[in-house]
Scaffold this motif. Structure first.
Motif, PDB file in Angstrom:
ATOM      1  N   PRO A   8       0.791  -1.246   0.000  1.00 23.38           N
ATOM      2  CA  PRO A   8       0.000   0.000   0.000  1.00 23.38           C
ATOM      3  C   PRO A   8       0.818   1.288   0.000  1.00 23.38           C
ATOM      4  CG  PRO A   8      -0.855  -1.588   1.569  1.00 23.38           C
ATOM      5  CD  PRO A   8       0.517  -2.069   1.170  1.00 23.38           C
ATOM      6  N   ASN A   9       2.155   1.219   0.312  1.00 22.88           N
ATOM      7  CA  ASN A   9       2.948   2.444   0.180  1.00 22.88           C
ATOM      8  C   ASN A   9       3.530   2.484  -1.233  1.00 22.88           C
ATOM      9  OD1 ASN A   9       5.682   1.409   0.019  1.00 22.88           O
ATOM     10  ND2 ASN A   9       5.665   1.075   2.236  1.00 22.88           N
ATOM     11  N   THR A  10       4.168   3.599  -1.580  1.00 22.58           N
ATOM     12  CA  THR A  10       4.599   3.791  -2.976  1.00 22.58           C
ATOM     13  C   THR A  10       6.113   3.764  -3.119  1.00 22.58           C
ATOM     14  OG1 THR A  10       4.448   6.163  -2.568  1.00 22.58           O
ATOM     15  CG2 THR A  10       2.544   5.110  -3.622  1.00 22.58           C
ATOM     16  N   VAL A  42       4.900   7.419   0.600  1.00 26.25           N
ATOM     17  CA  VAL A  42       6.064   6.538   0.379  1.00 26.25           C
ATOM     18  C   VAL A  42       6.212   5.526   1.520  1.00 26.25           C
ATOM     19  CG1 VAL A  42       7.357   8.180  -1.057  1.00 26.25           C
ATOM     20  CG2 VAL A  42       7.615   8.241   1.451  1.00 26.25           C
ATOM     21  N   SER A  43       5.647   5.862   2.695  1.00 24.73           N
ATOM     22  CA  SER A  43       5.615   4.910   3.803  1.00 24.73           C
ATOM     23  C   SER A  43       4.362   5.214   4.624  1.00 24.73           C
ATOM     24  CB  SER A  43       6.852   5.046   4.685  1.00 24.73           C
ATOM     25  OG  SER A  43       6.878   6.333   5.289  1.00 24.73           O
ATOM     26  N   ILE A  44       3.896   4.235   5.385  1.00 23.93           N
ATOM     27  CA  ILE A  44       2.669   4.399   6.167  1.00 23.93           C
ATOM     28  C   ILE A  44       3.043   4.338   7.643  1.00 23.93           C
ATOM     29  CG2 ILE A  44       0.386   3.391   6.644  1.00 23.93           C
ATOM     30  CD1 ILE A  44       0.692   2.254   3.648  1.00 23.93           C
ATOM     31  N   GLU A  45       2.942   5.484   8.310  1.00 21.40           N
ATOM     32  CA  GLU A  45       3.417   5.606   9.701  1.00 21.40           C
ATOM     33  C   GLU A  45       2.425   6.381  10.564  1.00 21.40           C
ATOM     34  OE1 GLU A  45       8.229   5.766   8.880  1.00 21.40           O
ATOM     35  OE2 GLU A  45       7.056   7.614   8.635  1.00 21.40           O
ATOM     36  N   ILE A  74      -2.771  -7.752   1.138  1.00 15.09           N
ATOM     37  CA  ILE A  74      -2.506  -6.343   1.443  1.00 15.09           C
ATOM     38  C   ILE A  74      -1.288  -6.321   2.362  1.00 15.09           C
ATOM     39  CG2 ILE A  74      -3.407  -4.251   2.518  1.00 15.09           C
ATOM     40  CD1 ILE A  74      -6.220  -5.180   1.730  1.00 15.09           C
ATOM     41  N   ALA A  75      -0.144  -5.862   1.805  1.00 15.63           N
ATOM     42  CA  ALA A  75       1.154  -6.027   2.464  1.00 15.63           C
ATOM     43  C   ALA A  75       1.588  -4.829   3.297  1.00 15.63           C
ATOM     44  CB  ALA A  75       2.210  -6.363   1.415  1.00 15.63           C
ATOM     45  N   CYS A  76       0.689  -4.334   4.128  1.00 19.51           N
ATOM     46  CA  CYS A  76       1.031  -3.310   5.119  1.00 19.51           C
ATOM     47  C   CYS A  76       0.419  -3.755   6.443  1.00 19.51           C
ATOM     48  CB  CYS A  76       0.447  -1.958   4.738  1.00 19.51           C
ATOM     49  SG  CYS A  76       0.523  -0.753   6.078  1.00 19.51           S
ATOM     50  N   PHE A  77       1.148  -3.632   7.547  1.00 25.30           N
ATOM     51  CA  PHE A  77       0.735  -4.219   8.826  1.00 25.30           C
ATOM     52  C   PHE A  77      -0.491  -3.592   9.453  1.00 25.30           C
ATOM     53  CE2 PHE A  77       1.845  -7.585  11.528  1.00 25.30           C
ATOM     54  CZ  PHE A  77       1.455  -7.250  12.817  1.00 25.30           C
ATOM     55  N   GLY A  78      -1.007  -2.529   8.824  1.00 23.12           N
ATOM     56  CA  GLY A  78      -2.286  -1.985   9.307  1.00 23.12           C
ATOM     57  C   GLY A  78      -3.466  -2.592   8.569  1.00 23.12           C
ATOM     58  N   THR A 115       7.092  -3.822  15.918  1.00 25.41           N
ATOM     59  CA  THR A 115       6.832  -3.002  14.740  1.00 25.41           C
ATOM     60  C   THR A 115       7.888  -1.909  14.605  1.00 25.41           C
ATOM     61  OG1 THR A 115       5.135  -1.798  13.516  1.00 25.41           O
ATOM     62  CG2 THR A 115       5.244  -1.382  15.909  1.00 25.41           C
ATOM     63  N   THR A 116       7.653  -0.942  13.758  1.00 26.88           N
ATOM     64  CA  THR A 116       8.639   0.098  13.446  1.00 26.88           C
ATOM     65  C   THR A 116       8.577   1.242  14.459  1.00 26.88           C
ATOM     66  OG1 THR A 116       7.011   1.053  11.951  1.00 26.88           O
ATOM     67  CG2 THR A 116       8.664  -0.435  10.980  1.00 26.88           C
ATOM     68  N   LEU A 117       7.593   2.147  14.281  1.00 28.83           N
ATOM     69  CA  LEU A 117       7.477   3.311  15.169  1.00 28.83           C
ATOM     70  C   LEU A 117       6.426   3.066  16.252  1.00 28.83           C
ATOM     71  CD1 LEU A 117       7.507   6.231  12.552  1.00 28.83           C
ATOM     72  CD2 LEU A 117       9.351   5.594  14.128  1.00 28.83           C
ATOM     73  N   ARG A 119       4.367   5.020  17.484  1.00 26.99           N
ATOM     74  CA  ARG A 119       3.068   5.670  17.236  1.00 26.99           C
ATOM     75  C   ARG A 119       2.140   4.804  16.403  1.00 26.99           C
ATOM     76  NH1 ARG A 119       3.079  10.937  13.836  1.00 26.99           N
ATOM     77  NH2 ARG A 119       0.866  10.415  13.742  1.00 26.99           N
ATOM     78  N   THR A 120       2.671   3.831  15.649  1.00 29.44           N
ATOM     79  CA  THR A 120       1.771   2.954  14.869  1.00 29.44           C
ATOM     80  C   THR A 120       1.346   1.725  15.667  1.00 29.44           C
ATOM     81  OG1 THR A 120       3.593   1.698  13.886  1.00 29.44           O
ATOM     82  CG2 THR A 120       2.868   3.643  12.690  1.00 29.44           C
ATOM     83  N   GLY A 121       1.911   1.567  16.884  1.00 34.61           N
ATOM     84  CA  GLY A 121       1.555   0.407  17.709  1.00 34.61           C
ATOM     85  C   GLY A 121       0.062   0.314  17.958  1.00 34.61           C
ATOM     86  N   GLY A 180       6.114  -6.539  12.619  1.00 36.32           N
ATOM     87  CA  GLY A 180       4.998  -5.648  12.328  1.00 36.32           C
ATOM     88  C   GLY A 180       5.184  -4.699  11.171  1.00 36.32           C
ATOM     89  N   CYS A 181       5.748  -5.171  10.044  1.00 40.69           N
ATOM     90  CA  CYS A 181       5.875  -4.308   8.871  1.00 40.69           C
ATOM     91  C   CYS A 181       6.134  -5.156   7.618  1.00 40.69           C
ATOM     92  CB  CYS A 181       7.030  -3.329   9.054  1.00 40.69           C
ATOM     93  SG  CYS A 181       7.224  -2.182   7.669  1.00 40.69           S
ATOM     94  N   GLY A 182       5.467  -4.797   6.515  1.00 32.84           N
ATOM     95  CA  GLY A 182       5.689  -5.504   5.254  1.00 32.84           C
ATOM     96  C   GLY A 182       7.143  -5.418   4.815  1.00 32.84           C
TER      97      GLY A 182
END
Ligand code: 5HY
Length: 248
Positions: A8-10, A42-45, A74-78, A115-117, A119-121, A180-182
């Motif tokens: 889903p990101n570009t 470009v990324s989903i955060e 759908i390859a994004c952890f959200g 996961t990454t950040l 704030r997305t937890g 927790g991230c594609g």
């Protein structure tokens, strides 16, 4: 079987990496097409990034419907746009978070997410609740790395992820770890070797679940809330969605 993996990101480098990981896991006869939206972050955060990316996911599913796609990931952890995407097709649509939670609960009584950040937890927390895995998951942790560090500073990013996985292993009373991230699709072996626990990531988990569903002849139910959307006019930038009818 034709499997469309939607990042889903570009960020094309991440889409390519996700496609490679999926091909390594796929059974012979499963052809993988890794795509990304023409427009979007470009990324989903954040919740905002996620909301915008969901429209791109839906456009990719509609494009896939014109190409006889047998299943979607759908390859994004959200899992952005997951239920809306299921409305647009009879084919199975698998979100990588949901897939990873299922696999982790099959190999361990308790797991933690890294996961990454931070704030997305909360997005992962909401999905755990929504999918009914709240009691399986001990903690949602973050390596506090921006998503694109997985592309641009991969060695230091991997180091921080391994450190957080070690803390999860030593502190959370768990039997496995969910990444927790594609963009972590290629890291399971390296991390599992270092941490000594089963490490599950969603892209490859979703590929195997999609193959299982298609193999059983199972697709998205069109009875009830996942029926095709009722055709109607859309105005402005979404006019292309006017009077959508099923391709097949
Ligand atoms: C993902 N963001 O899987 C999520 C991960 C995250 O661009 N791909 C992204 O941090 O929420």
């Amino acid at each position: 079987m034709r499997l469309r993996i939607i990042n889903p990101n570009t960020t094309a480098a991440m889409t390519a990496k996700i496609g490679e990981a999926a091909r390594r896991a796929a059974a012979p006869g499963t052809s993988i097409q890794a795509t990304q939206p023409a427009s979007g972050p470009v990324s989903i955060e954040s919740h905002f990034d996620e909301a915008i990316s969901a429209v791109g996911v839906l456009e990719e599913v509609l494009a896939g419907e014109k190409e006889e796609t047998d299943a979607y990931v759908i390859a994004c952890f959200g899992d952005p746009g997951l239920l809306a995407a299921r409305e647009l097709t009879r084919a199975p649509v698998i979100g990588i978070a949901e897939a990873a939670f299922h696999m982790a609960s099959l190999v361990s009584t308790r797991f933690s997410v890294v996961t990454t950040l931070g704030r997305t937890g909360i997005i992962a927390e909401h999905l755990l609740e929504q999918y009914g895995f709240r009691h399986h998951c001990r903690r949602v942790r973050a390596a506090e790395i921006p998503v694109l560090d997985l592309e641009e500073n991969s060695a230091s990013a991997l180091g921080r992820i391994i450190d957080e996985c070690r803390r999860a292993r030593d502190e959370d009373g768990i039997g496995s770890i969910v990444l927790g991230c594609g963009g972590m699709a290629d890291l399971t072996e390296a991390i599992s070797r270092e941490v000594g626990l089963p490490v599950i990531e969603g892209v490859t988990a979703a590929v195997k679940l999609a193959e299982a569903l298609v193999g059983l002849g199972l697709g998205t139910s069109k009875h009830g809330d996942l029926a095709f959307p009722r055709p109607k006019p859309f105005i402005g930038r979404f006019e292309a969605f006017t009077n959508l009818t099923p391709e097949r």
